[in-house]
Write an enzyme that holds these catalytic residues in place. Sequence first.
Site, short mmCIF file in Angstrom:
data_model
loop_
_atom_site.label_atom_id
_atom_site.label_comp_id
_atom_site.label_asym_id
_atom_site.label_seq_id
_atom_site.Cartn_x
_atom_site.Cartn_y
_atom_site.Cartn_z
N MET A 1 1.29 7.19 -5.80
CA MET A 1 1.60 8.81 -5.40
C MET A 1 2.86 9.11 -4.97
O MET A 1 3.15 9.10 -3.74
CB MET A 1 0.69 8.96 -4.10
CG MET A 1 -0.94 8.52 -4.73
SD MET A 1 -1.58 9.49 -5.79
CE MET A 1 -3.18 9.47 -5.28
N PRO A 2 3.84 9.41 -5.75
CA PRO A 2 5.27 9.75 -5.36
C PRO A 2 4.98 11.35 -4.81
O PRO A 2 4.47 12.08 -5.44
CB PRO A 2 5.88 9.68 -6.71
CG PRO A 2 5.02 9.06 -7.64
CD PRO A 2 3.65 9.08 -7.21
#
Length: 77
Positions: A1-2
Amino acid sequence: MPHIHIRHYPREFTAEQLRAVDEAVTAAVTKTFATGEDTVSISLEPIRPEDWEEQVLSEMAARRELLVKRPGYWKES
């Protein structure tokens, strides 16, 4: 989940400019992290020039090991 958090001097962006940032950053992140577009989030935070050193440079100095790219204007002491 950047999550990508971009701090910058205050300015107005057009919808087209925001779309261009979204597309370019999302493309680079999804390719590098081997993830889908739906996992990427991007935020923009304006910082006044007079607050840049205190809010941004001081954090970069304290966490320099996390920097992927250092700005050319930054002179480490």
